[in-house]
Motif scaffolding. Structure first.
Motif, PDB file in Angstrom:
ATOM      1  N   VAL A 143      14.017  57.495  76.942  1.00  0.00           N
ATOM      2  CA  VAL A 143      15.211  57.376  77.787  1.00  0.00           C
ATOM      3  C   VAL A 143      14.993  56.329  78.861  1.00  0.00           C
ATOM      4  O   VAL A 143      13.980  56.353  79.560  1.00  0.00           O
ATOM      5  N   GLU A 144      15.964  55.468  78.989  1.00  0.00           N
ATOM      6  CA  GLU A 144      15.931  54.495  80.085  1.00  0.00           C
ATOM      7  C   GLU A 144      16.872  55.027  81.167  1.00  0.00           C
ATOM      8  O   GLU A 144      18.074  55.124  80.936  1.00  0.00           O
ATOM      9  N   TYR A 145      16.304  55.397  82.299  1.00  0.00           N
ATOM     10  CA  TYR A 145      17.119  55.982  83.367  1.00  0.00           C
ATOM     11  C   TYR A 145      17.661  54.923  84.337  1.00  0.00           C
ATOM     12  O   TYR A 145      18.420  55.241  85.225  1.00  0.00           O
TER      13      TYR A 145
ATOM     14  N   ALA B 226      14.314  52.324  95.327  1.00  0.00           N
ATOM     15  CA  ALA B 226      13.547  52.781  94.161  1.00  0.00           C
ATOM     16  C   ALA B 226      14.481  52.813  92.957  1.00  0.00           C
ATOM     17  O   ALA B 226      15.617  53.289  93.055  1.00  0.00           O
ATOM     18  N   PHE B 227      13.991  52.289  91.833  1.00  0.00           N
ATOM     19  CA  PHE B 227      14.755  52.314  90.591  1.00  0.00           C
ATOM     20  C   PHE B 227      14.146  53.338  89.649  1.00  0.00           C
ATOM     21  O   PHE B 227      12.916  53.418  89.517  1.00  0.00           O
ATOM     22  N   ALA B 228      15.018  54.087  88.970  1.00  0.00           N
ATOM     23  CA  ALA B 228      14.531  55.006  87.937  1.00  0.00           C
ATOM     24  C   ALA B 228      13.998  54.184  86.769  1.00  0.00           C
ATOM     25  O   ALA B 228      14.601  53.176  86.381  1.00  0.00           O
ATOM     26  N   GLY B 229      12.856  54.598  86.240  1.00  0.00           N
ATOM     27  CA  GLY B 229      12.205  53.834  85.174  1.00  0.00           C
ATOM     28  C   GLY B 229      12.556  54.328  83.783  1.00  0.00           C
ATOM     29  O   GLY B 229      13.642  54.875  83.556  1.00  0.00           O
ATOM     30  N   LYS B 230      11.625  54.147  82.884  1.00  0.00           N
ATOM     31  CA  LYS B 230      11.835  54.492  81.476  1.00  0.00           C
ATOM     32  C   LYS B 230      10.827  55.553  81.038  1.00  0.00           C
ATOM     33  O   LYS B 230       9.635  55.442  81.349  1.00  0.00           O
ATOM     34  N   LEU B 231      11.330  56.547  80.342  1.00  0.00           N
ATOM     35  CA  LEU B 231      10.475  57.575  79.745  1.00  0.00           C
ATOM     36  C   LEU B 231      10.331  57.224  78.267  1.00  0.00           C
ATOM     37  O   LEU B 231      11.328  57.060  77.571  1.00  0.00           O
ATOM     38  N   ASP B 232       9.103  57.108  77.808  1.00  0.00           N
ATOM     39  CA  ASP B 232       8.889  56.617  76.439  1.00  0.00           C
ATOM     40  C   ASP B 232       7.706  57.358  75.810  1.00  0.00           C
ATOM     41  O   ASP B 232       6.622  56.789  75.614  1.00  0.00           O
ATOM     42  N   TYR B 233       7.921  58.646  75.486  1.00  0.00           N
ATOM     43  CA  TYR B 233       6.822  59.477  74.967  1.00  0.00           C
ATOM     44  C   TYR B 233       6.061  58.846  73.790  1.00  0.00           C
ATOM     45  O   TYR B 233       4.819  58.868  73.789  1.00  0.00           O
TER      46      TYR B 233
END
Ligand SMILES: Cc1cc2nc3c(=O)[nH]c(=O)nc-3n(C[C@H](O)[C@H](O)[C@H](O)COP(=O)(O)O)c2cc1C
Length: 184
Positions: free
Chosen positions: A161-163, A126-133
């Motif tokens: 944030v790109e995790y 699993a890859f951490a995705g991107k949070l883009d409010y």
């Protein structure tokens, strides 16, 4: 007759799973395995296409606790193959930003997908995705803020944030290249 190529698919809503799939394709190209990432929302592969490939890889985003519908349709076709090729599976979600939640065992989404469909992936992560409010709708923004509040993440509606750990994405591509070499 040319040898059938490996296949790389993705399921995305906001484009991040596509970026990850593109990075995997670039890394594979550098290791002499040419592949074009394909959007599962545009076209679903036929059982024959999947069965002929030496390896099938999929990068699938999560939304509201589940992989996207086109990802489920794809997995459903794959699992019905009589002699399935090796499968490299990657889930993209925000929970995977947490240590231990980014493996086949630690990611609840991946674990459920594998168990529910009786998959036996050769490689799974699993890859951490991107949070883009700023990109989210009013409704989505509030739900994600609530989830972030519960899980100790950022709640400021201006946050982007790109995790994603890109070194981990590269390692996934390298594992695919190694697998292809071992079966080639
Ligand atoms: C409406 C919405 C729902 C989401 N639901 C979840 C979720 O249930 N669990 C999770 O870990 N991440 C969730 N995410 C985070 C996404 O999986 C993450 O942003 C991912 O990078 C999106 O990939 P995509 O750009 O390919 O669509 C959600 C994101 C959005 C916008």
């Amino acid at each position: 007759m040319s040898t059938p190529a490996m296949q790389l698919y993705y399921a995305t809503r906001d484009g991040h799973a596509r970026r990850i799939a593109t990075r995997i394709a670039e890394r594979l190209a550098a290791r002499a395995a040419s592949v074009t990432p394909r959007d599962l929302a545009t076209a679903q592969p036929s059982p024959a296409e999947l069965a002929q490939a030496p390896l099938v890889a999929a990068v699938l985003a999560v939304r509201y606790g589940k992989h996207l519908p086109e990802a489920i349709a794809f997995v459903d076709t794959f699992r019905r193959l009589h002699r399935p090729p090796p499968l490299a599976l990657a889930s993209v979600n925000l929970t995977a930003r947490k240590p231990g939640k980014d493996t086949a065992e630690g990611s609840v989404y991946l674990r459920k997908l594998i168990a529910r469909h009786g998959l036996k992936p050769a490689i799974a992560t699993a890859f951490a995705g991107k949070l883009d409010y700023p990109r989210y709708s009013f409704f989505d923004k509030h739900i994600i803020q609530f989830i972030m509040l519960l899980t100790g993440g950022p709640t400021d509606p201006a946050t982007v944030v790109e995790y994603t750990d890109w070194a981990k994405v590269d390692a996934f591509a390298d594992a695919i290249a190694d697998k292809l070499r071992s079966i080639g």
